[in-house]
Design a protein around this motif. Structure first.
Motif, PDB file in Angstrom:
ATOM      1  N   ALA A   8      56.337   6.642  36.780  1.00 64.16           N
ATOM      2  CA  ALA A   8      55.135   6.742  37.603  1.00 64.16           C
ATOM      3  C   ALA A   8      54.476   5.392  37.905  1.00 64.16           C
ATOM      4  O   ALA A   8      53.692   5.291  38.837  1.00 64.16           O
ATOM      5  N   PHE A   9      54.791   4.374  37.126  1.00 66.60           N
ATOM      6  CA  PHE A   9      54.204   3.049  37.346  1.00 66.60           C
ATOM      7  C   PHE A   9      55.177   2.184  38.136  1.00 66.60           C
ATOM      8  O   PHE A   9      56.389   2.252  37.921  1.00 66.60           O
ATOM      9  N   VAL A  38      46.356  21.326  25.016  1.00 67.62           N
ATOM     10  CA  VAL A  38      45.797  21.887  26.236  1.00 67.62           C
ATOM     11  C   VAL A  38      45.550  20.747  27.231  1.00 67.62           C
ATOM     12  O   VAL A  38      45.358  19.598  26.837  1.00 67.62           O
ATOM     13  N   VAL A  39      45.552  21.079  28.492  1.00 62.15           N
ATOM     14  CA  VAL A  39      45.247  20.095  29.525  1.00 62.15           C
ATOM     15  C   VAL A  39      43.743  19.833  29.492  1.00 62.15           C
ATOM     16  O   VAL A  39      42.948  20.773  29.595  1.00 62.15           O
ATOM     17  N   PRO A  40      43.326  18.569  29.336  1.00 62.49           N
ATOM     18  CA  PRO A  40      41.891  18.263  29.333  1.00 62.49           C
ATOM     19  C   PRO A  40      41.236  18.673  30.650  1.00 62.49           C
ATOM     20  O   PRO A  40      41.863  18.607  31.721  1.00 62.49           O
ATOM     21  N   ALA A  41      39.993  19.096  30.562  1.00 62.13           N
ATOM     22  CA  ALA A  41      39.262  19.563  31.740  1.00 62.13           C
ATOM     23  C   ALA A  41      39.204  18.494  32.829  1.00 62.13           C
ATOM     24  O   ALA A  41      39.324  18.804  34.015  1.00 62.13           O
ATOM     25  N   SER A  42      39.038  17.231  32.443  1.00 57.34           N
ATOM     26  CA  SER A  42      38.957  16.160  33.442  1.00 57.34           C
ATOM     27  C   SER A  42      40.266  16.021  34.215  1.00 57.34           C
ATOM     28  O   SER A  42      40.261  15.702  35.405  1.00 57.34           O
ATOM     29  N   LYS A  72      44.462  14.310  41.790  1.00 58.51           N
ATOM     30  CA  LYS A  72      45.361  13.152  41.841  1.00 58.51           C
ATOM     31  C   LYS A  72      45.962  12.820  40.473  1.00 58.51           C
ATOM     32  O   LYS A  72      46.689  11.842  40.339  1.00 58.51           O
ATOM     33  N   ALA A  73      45.665  13.631  39.464  1.00 56.00           N
ATOM     34  CA  ALA A  73      46.202  13.381  38.121  1.00 56.00           C
ATOM     35  C   ALA A  73      47.726  13.495  38.152  1.00 56.00           C
ATOM     36  O   ALA A  73      48.289  14.335  38.849  1.00 56.00           O
ATOM     37  N   VAL A  74      48.391  12.638  37.378  1.00 55.62           N
ATOM     38  CA  VAL A  74      49.851  12.608  37.328  1.00 55.62           C
ATOM     39  C   VAL A  74      50.296  12.706  35.878  1.00 55.62           C
ATOM     40  O   VAL A  74      49.870  11.913  35.035  1.00 55.62           O
ATOM     41  N   GLU A  75      51.129  13.693  35.584  1.00 57.09           N
ATOM     42  CA  GLU A  75      51.729  13.774  34.254  1.00 57.09           C
ATOM     43  C   GLU A  75      52.917  12.818  34.242  1.00 57.09           C
ATOM     44  O   GLU A  75      53.780  12.874  35.117  1.00 57.09           O
TER      45      GLU A  75
END
Length: 102
Positions: free
Chosen positions: A42-43, A11-15, A21-24
């Motif tokens: 991404a880096f 599951v995707v963590p709540a944070s 701005k979270a990036v998978e």
């Protein structure tokens, strides 16, 4: 698309869900006896992926400790041993796949 029992699904963590701005950066599966991944560069510096892998190794050890009661330090050493074996072994062939229509 998962056919796994619910208790094994990630599951995707709540944070992360709360962070616009979270990036998978990586998805990883084991399919037909081979690793399959989708990776986003991404880096700016690819060495940062090495840092990410080190953090993942430590977290993997923690998950085995918290779910199976294994010794976290010994499990971490086993993860690193597996990594070293993979790095010094024949490895896996990189095959670019097309996107699925799912």
């Amino acid at each position: 698309m998962s056919h796994e029992p619910l208790e094994h699904q990630l599951v995707v963590p709540a944070s992360v869900a709360a962070d616009p701005k979270a990036v998978e950066m990586l998805r990883f599966w084991w399919s037909e006896g081979q690793p399959v991944m989708a990776i986003k560069p991404a880096f700016n510096d690819p060495r940062d992926y090495g840092v990410m892998l080190a953090i993942a190794a430590r977290n993997i050890a923690h998950v085995y400790h918290s779910t199976q009661g294994r010794n976290e330090d010994e499990t971490y050493k086993q993860v690193l041993s597996g990594l070293q074996n993979a790095l010094s072994g024949p490895g896996f062939q990189t095959i670019a796949e097309t996107k699925s229509e799912a």
